[in-house]
Design a protein around this motif. Sequence first.
Motif, PDB file in Angstrom:
ATOM      1  N   ASN A   9       0.621  -1.405  -0.110  1.00  0.00           N
ATOM      2  CA  ASN A   9      -0.028   0.137  -0.239  1.00  0.00           C
ATOM      3  C   ASN A   9       0.849   1.226   0.182  1.00  0.00           C
ATOM      4  OD1 ASN A   9      -2.943  -1.625  -0.655  1.00  0.00           O
ATOM      5  ND2 ASN A   9      -3.286  -0.912   2.384  1.00  0.00           N
ATOM      6  N   HIS A  10       2.202   1.100   0.856  1.00  0.00           N
ATOM      7  CA  HIS A  10       2.955   2.046   0.776  1.00  0.00           C
ATOM      8  C   HIS A  10       3.202   2.687  -1.187  1.00  0.00           C
ATOM      9  CE1 HIS A  10       3.244   1.684   4.990  1.00  0.00           C
ATOM     10  NE2 HIS A  10       3.902   2.803   4.659  1.00  0.00           N
ATOM     11  N   ALA A  11       3.351   1.383  -1.146  1.00  0.00           N
ATOM     12  CA  ALA A  11       4.179   2.333  -3.121  1.00  0.00           C
ATOM     13  C   ALA A  11       2.780   2.440  -3.353  1.00  0.00           C
ATOM     14  CB  ALA A  11       4.373   0.679  -3.772  1.00  0.00           C
ATOM     15  N   GLY A  50      11.054  10.995   4.628  1.00  0.00           N
ATOM     16  CA  GLY A  50      12.218  11.647   4.213  1.00  0.00           C
ATOM     17  C   GLY A  50      11.893  10.927   1.809  1.00  0.00           C
ATOM     18  N   TYR A  51      10.968  10.655   1.650  1.00  0.00           N
ATOM     19  CA  TYR A  51      10.260  10.299   0.347  1.00  0.00           C
ATOM     20  C   TYR A  51       9.249  11.166  -0.291  1.00  0.00           C
ATOM     21  CZ  TYR A  51      12.296   5.773   1.389  1.00  0.00           C
ATOM     22  OH  TYR A  51      13.338   5.110   1.598  1.00  0.00           O
ATOM     23  N   ARG A  70      16.412   5.815  -2.030  1.00  0.00           N
ATOM     24  CA  ARG A  70      16.141   4.594  -2.261  1.00  0.00           C
ATOM     25  C   ARG A  70      14.932   3.275  -1.677  1.00  0.00           C
ATOM     26  NH1 ARG A  70      19.630   2.781  -6.150  1.00  0.00           N
ATOM     27  NH2 ARG A  70      21.187   4.919  -5.599  1.00  0.00           N
ATOM     28  N   LEU A  71      14.761   2.542  -1.699  1.00  0.00           N
ATOM     29  CA  LEU A  71      13.494   1.630  -2.194  1.00  0.00           C
ATOM     30  C   LEU A  71      13.825   0.950  -0.533  1.00  0.00           C
ATOM     31  CD1 LEU A  71      12.466  -0.252  -4.918  1.00  0.00           C
ATOM     32  CD2 LEU A  71      11.274   2.039  -3.786  1.00  0.00           C
ATOM     33  N   ARG A  72      13.667   0.153   0.882  1.00  0.00           N
ATOM     34  CA  ARG A  72      13.130   0.129   1.929  1.00  0.00           C
ATOM     35  C   ARG A  72      13.998  -1.565   2.142  1.00  0.00           C
ATOM     36  NH1 ARG A  72      11.956   4.019   5.721  1.00  0.00           N
ATOM     37  NH2 ARG A  72      11.812   1.622   6.988  1.00  0.00           N
ATOM     38  N   ASP A  83      12.820   4.837  -9.947  1.00  0.00           N
ATOM     39  CA  ASP A  83      12.831   3.451 -11.109  1.00  0.00           C
ATOM     40  C   ASP A  83      11.131   3.123 -10.317  1.00  0.00           C
ATOM     41  OD1 ASP A  83      15.927   3.677 -11.336  1.00  0.00           O
ATOM     42  OD2 ASP A  83      16.340   3.008  -9.872  1.00  0.00           O
ATOM     43  N   LEU A  84      10.915   2.783  -9.456  1.00  0.00           N
ATOM     44  CA  LEU A  84       9.482   2.295  -9.353  1.00  0.00           C
ATOM     45  C   LEU A  84       8.375   3.436 -10.337  1.00  0.00           C
ATOM     46  CD1 LEU A  84       7.261   0.766  -7.584  1.00  0.00           C
ATOM     47  CD2 LEU A  84       7.620   2.463  -5.788  1.00  0.00           C
TER      48      LEU A  84
END
Length: 93
Positions: A9-11, A50-51, A70-72, A83-84
């Motif tokens: 859900n975050h994505a 910080g995203y 960066r992805l986590r 990239d996502l």
Amino acid sequence: MASWTFLSNHAHVLLCLAENPDHKLHDIAERVGITERGVQLILADLIDGGYVERERVGRRNHYTLHPEGRLRHPLEAHHRVADLIAAFGRLET
């Protein structure tokens, strides 16, 4: 909706904001299939991480993504948020 999905859900919230940084919480909640409170909690995580930055504009919020983040998860940590977004959405400026 399926019982599970490949993205969190975050994505999904992040991709909604990439599509429209002025989305209302209600709109994001409907698109993702979660409650407005769930969106609020996810946004708090994304902001604290910080995203995303939130800016108040009148009575609404405007969100700015930080695509260099960066992805986590260790399996994806070599990829950036950009990239996502490039793979699944678009970033409007």
